[in-house]
Design an enzyme around this catalytic site. Structure first.
Site: not given
Length: 398
Positions: A126, A270
């Protein structure tokens, strides 16, 4: 991904709001905006699928890794570095959206302290993926990290398009601005620098989540950089964008792959969906150490529980439940890494946003909010007591 109402809670709040709004607005009979223009990889071909022209550039996070990974010059260089009697340093960076300002501050403060090592292995998911790419190349990128995490605004990262959900869009946010930011940072020159370091045996590993497989994918960015493939710069950009694409808020990133001579597309989001921070696959056993080994973990959020009366209503309850789940997932991830470190001869060091840090009222990518976190990270990096050998104190335990 993020956790709590603390520094990383903003990213989760946006994700929850995105998912909730999408569910409310998704009307029967609406058209679906296609994001995948080729079939998904068949389950039986998952292990064989690779982006066209590449080999051994990735592995599932619950696998030991691709066979034969040490059978070429890059693999032998990595193995030789691991078996060296020189100190080995591994840096792992978590997600946290704009709270990545904390990790950016830690790195710059550590440089100023004067004992920041050249990391042999850097991992990120991320926002930690974006930090990792710059941290891997050393202190000369500290100023770029500071600029990104103290001057970036919401409009530099996303465009809200909530009405697109009416047409079946995969998200309420458009990540084109973030893609543009990544394109400016990840230049051909930078990729060439990563390739040169990979040839020395240093490794940059980025985690994404393969939605089709429901599994973490760990990408060897240095091997991609050193491949000579004409699309290597774009593939690295796509991986970094995918790792930062919060489901519901941002659309998944499609990755073109080939298996058994056929073309497919995977959907990646993500990396924090599967693991909020990681070192290497848990089943991988490293050779016995010949010199010092140190593992450094930066969590871009508060690990401590944060009390707040929950408001009534489906959105508030869903948000609070999800942030609580992710916070505990993070604690579990770090506990797993501590066990890995103990097993494989690493000294373990962890830091996170201080549990008692007072933060200004939250607005996405707000200058005051990010600068508060950056300054806290800077102080942590400069401090002789910025790291703990156990996550307990960072969770408010004494």
């Amino acid at each position: 991904m993020s956790d709590g109402r603390g520094p990383a809670g903003a990213q989760t709040r946006r994700a929850v709001a995105a998912v909730t709004l999408a569910l409310v607005l998704a009307l029967p009979g609406c058209g679906v905006v296609p994001i995948r223009l080729a079939p998904a990889v068949p389950a039986a071909a998952q292990l064989q699928a690779e982006p066209p022209g590449y080999a051994r550039i990735r592995a599932f996070g619950d696998e030991l890794g691709p066979s034969g990974a040490s059978s070429d010059d890059l693999g032998r260089a990595a193995l030789a570095r691991l078996q060296s009697s020189e100190p080995i340093d591994l840096l792992a960076l978590s997600g946290g959206a704009d709270a990545g300002a904390f990790g950016a501050g830690v790195l710059k403060g550590w440089t100023q302290r004067g004992d920041r090592p050249e990391f042999d292995y850097v991992t990120g998911v991320s926002t930690g993926a974006l930090i990792a790419a710059l941290a891997f190349l050393g202190p000369r990128y500290d100023d770029a990290l500071e600029r990104f995490y103290t001057r970036t605004t919401a409009s530099d990262v996303f465009i809200l398009r909530p009405l697109a959900a009416l047409a079946g869009a995969p998200s309420i946010g458009d990540s084109a601005p973030l893609r543009n930011q990544i394109n400016r940072i990840v230049t051909p020159r930078m990729v060439a620098e990563i390739a040169a370091e990979r040839r020395k045996g240093r490794m940059l590993l980025i985690g994404t989540t393969n939605l089709d497989a429901q599994r973490q994918v760990i990408w060897d960015i240095g091997r991609i950089a050193a491949s000579g493939q004409p699309d290597r710069v774009q593939l690295i950009r796509d991986i970094l964008l995918a790792s930062a694409s919060v489901p519901g808020a941002f659309p998944p990133v499609t990755i073109d792959v080939v298996a058994d001579g056929r073309h497919y597309q995977e959907l990646h989001v993500d990396g924090g969906v599967t693991r909020g921070v990681f070192a290497y696959p848990p089943g991988l056993r490293l050779p016995p150490p010949k010199g010092p080994r140190r593992m450094w973990v930066i969590r871009n959020s508060k690990l401590a529980a944060e009390y707040e009366p929950t408001r009534q209503g489906v959105v508030s309850i869903a948000e609070r439940s999800l942030t609580t789940l992710i916070k505990h997932q993070s604690v579990g991830n770090i506990a797993d890494m501590q066990a890995q470190a103990r097993r494989d001869g690493f000294g373990f060091n962890v830091t996170a946003v201080p549990p008692n840090l007072a933060l200004p009222p939250y607005k996405p990518f707000d200058a005051a909010y990010m600068n508060t976190l950056f300054q806290a990270g800077l102080a942590t990096g400069r401090s002789a007591h910025g790291w703990a050998d156990d996550a307990g104190p960072l969770m408010g335990q004494h």
